[in-house]
Design a protein around this motif. Structure first.
Motif, mmCIF file in Angstrom:
data_model
loop_
_atom_site.group_PDB
_atom_site.id
_atom_site.type_symbol
_atom_site.label_atom_id
_atom_site.label_comp_id
_atom_site.label_asym_id
_atom_site.label_seq_id
_atom_site.Cartn_x
_atom_site.Cartn_y
_atom_site.Cartn_z
ATOM 1 N N VAL A 16 -3.382 5.327 -9.328
ATOM 2 C CA VAL A 16 -4.752 4.795 -9.302
ATOM 3 C C VAL A 16 -5.382 5.070 -7.945
ATOM 4 N N THR A 17 -4.588 4.917 -6.877
ATOM 5 C CA THR A 17 -5.101 5.161 -5.516
ATOM 6 C C THR A 17 -5.473 6.632 -5.344
ATOM 7 N N LEU A 18 -4.614 7.513 -5.825
ATOM 8 C CA LEU A 18 -4.897 8.956 -5.748
ATOM 9 C C LEU A 18 -6.187 9.290 -6.484
ATOM 10 N N GLN A 19 -6.318 8.713 -7.648
ATOM 11 C CA GLN A 19 -7.514 8.947 -8.461
ATOM 12 C C GLN A 19 -8.753 8.463 -7.726
ATOM 13 N N ALA A 20 -8.643 7.258 -7.117
ATOM 14 C CA ALA A 20 -9.781 6.691 -6.387
ATOM 15 C C ALA A 20 -10.128 7.542 -5.171
ATOM 16 N N VAL A 21 -9.107 8.081 -4.500
ATOM 17 C CA VAL A 21 -9.341 8.941 -3.325
ATOM 18 C C VAL A 21 -10.117 10.174 -3.743
ATOM 19 N N PHE A 22 -9.701 10.785 -4.848
ATOM 20 C CA PHE A 22 -10.400 11.968 -5.348
ATOM 21 C C PHE A 22 -11.843 11.635 -5.706
ATOM 22 N N MET A 23 -12.048 10.516 -6.397
ATOM 23 C CA MET A 23 -13.408 10.134 -6.809
ATOM 24 C C MET A 23 -14.284 9.878 -5.595
ATOM 25 N N ASN A 24 -13.757 9.152 -4.600
ATOM 26 C CA ASN A 24 -14.544 8.868 -3.397
ATOM 27 C C ASN A 24 -14.902 10.144 -2.652
ATOM 28 N N TRP A 25 -13.917 11.029 -2.520
ATOM 29 C CA TRP A 25 -14.177 12.294 -1.826
ATOM 30 C C TRP A 25 -15.264 13.081 -2.533
ATOM 31 N N PHE A 27 -6.306 6.680 -15.239
ATOM 32 C CA PHE A 27 -5.563 5.477 -14.870
ATOM 33 C C PHE A 27 -6.540 4.338 -14.646
ATOM 34 N N GLN A 28 -6.205 3.187 -15.235
ATOM 35 C CA GLN A 28 -7.076 2.027 -15.110
ATOM 36 C C GLN A 28 -6.661 1.208 -13.888
ATOM 37 N N PRO A 29 -7.621 0.859 -13.015
ATOM 38 C CA PRO A 29 -7.243 -0.024 -11.900
ATOM 39 C C PRO A 29 -6.860 -1.394 -12.440
ATOM 40 N N GLY A 30 -5.806 -1.980 -11.847
ATOM 41 C CA GLY A 30 -5.355 -3.295 -12.300
ATOM 42 C C GLY A 30 -6.126 -4.388 -11.598
ATOM 43 N N ALA A 31 -5.647 -5.621 -11.810
ATOM 44 C CA ALA A 31 -6.314 -6.774 -11.207
ATOM 45 C C ALA A 31 -5.853 -6.995 -9.780
ATOM 46 N N ARG A 32 -4.885 -6.167 -9.309
ATOM 47 C CA ARG A 32 -4.342 -6.389 -7.966
ATOM 48 C C ARG A 32 -5.248 -5.778 -6.911
ATOM 49 N N TRP A 33 -5.100 -6.278 -5.693
ATOM 50 C CA TRP A 33 -5.883 -5.767 -4.570
ATOM 51 C C TRP A 33 -5.439 -4.352 -4.226
ATOM 52 N N MET A 34 -4.093 -4.134 -4.178
ATOM 53 C CA MET A 34 -3.570 -2.799 -3.930
ATOM 54 C C MET A 34 -3.016 -2.284 -5.251
ATOM 55 N N ASN A 35 -3.556 -1.150 -5.685
ATOM 56 C CA ASN A 35 -3.088 -0.591 -6.946
ATOM 57 C C ASN A 35 -1.926 0.360 -6.711
#
Lengths: 58, 227
Positions: free
Chosen positions: B44-53, B32-40
């Motif tokens: 995208v958020t789930l993906q980012a959480v996994f990557m950060n963890w 999933f590609q993050p969009g231009a918005r501040w809150m995705n």
């Protein structure tokens, strides 16, 4: 991995000051000495002149 | 066309054109590609959480010099986990069953860690080849053994991933074939075999994720020793 030994509790004299398995410098020197010995042995056998086989008459 | 046992491991071609490039490029479209918005959005958020963890998990014990590898190891992890999981679908090709691909990942990355170690801290990198407190008589033997184990690392990395995935896929095919063949003759045995197949598939899903994680974890450990 284990922490690095400062070597302060070991008082080595003579050759053990440079080649021991306690200080990091000693371990490094042992490794380099081993590699140099292996290289020397390999070079010795490579450069050793080969004996010519005796020529036999028919 | 009847498939033999090893057809699933053949690099796919279509009219002579190799398709492995397509198989390798496919994971990119699934993320999933993050969009231009501040809150995705949620995905995208789930993906980012996994990557950060994952990044925190791998890089917490590492010194700052190794943190520049975060993007590389994260993308490697995502790539491997996606290829492994996609390969569990029926009739798909798993690129990570190819030893050439796994060695192409393992050898350059391992070599990079060794070169970094030799360049930045040569004394420590060489000193680690002799365990602390070795008895004097054993010093040359242990140095040779440690050198061999150093050079075996990339081989082990590549072969571990290849063997685990190849063996798993082969087992799935064998047990599925057995269940299929047994069904008209002994349905009860076929049902037991199918249950075994189901459990094996669950195991293979776990193995797919674990092997990707182990590959990246070991590389991060090699980096930790040298950075």
């Amino acid at each position: 991995m284990g922490g690095h030994d400062a070597g302060s509790q070991h008082q080595f004299t003579g050759i053990a000051k440079y080649f021991n398995s306690y200080t990091i410098i000693g371990r490094r020197n042992c490794v380099l000495a081993t590699y140099a010995s292996i290289a020397a042995i390999v070079l010795f056998f490579k450069l050793k002149p080969k004996k010519q086989a005796a020529v036999t008459e028919k | 066309m009847t498939l033999s046992l090893f057809d699933q491991f053949m690099s796919p071609t279509l009219l002579g054109v190799p398709l492995i490039g397509l198989a390798l490029a496919l994971p990119w479209v699934l993320f999933f590609q993050p969009g231009a918005r501040w809150m995705n959005n949620r995905l995208v958020t789930l993906q980012a959480v996994f990557m950060n963890w994952f990044v925190k998990q791998i890089f917490q014990p590492m010194s700052l010099g190794g943190h520049k590898w975060a993007a590389l190891l994260m993308s490697l992890m995502l790539f491997l986990i996606t290829l492994n999981m996609l390969g569990l679908l029926p009739y798909t090709f798993t690129p990570t069953t190819q030893l050439s691909l796994n060695m192409a990942f393992a050898v350059p990355l391992w070599l990079a860690t060794v070169i970094i170690g030799m360049r930045n801290q040569p004394t420590h990198a060489l000193g680690h080849l002799l365990p602390e407190g070795t008895p004097t008589a054993l010093i040359p033997v242990l140095i040779v053994i440690e050198t061999i184990s150093l050079f075996i690392r990339p081989l082990a990395l590549g072969v571990r991933l290849t063997a685990n995935l190849t063996a798993g896929h082969l087992l799935i095919q064998l047990i599925a074939t057995a269940a299929f063949v047994l069904f008209p003759m002994m349905p009860s045995v076929a049902i037991l075999t199918s249950i075994l197949l189901f459990l094996l598939t669950l195991l293979e899903i776990a193995v797919a994720m674990i092997q990707a994680y182990v590959f990246v974890l070991l590389l991060s450990l090699y980096l930790q020793e040298n950075v």
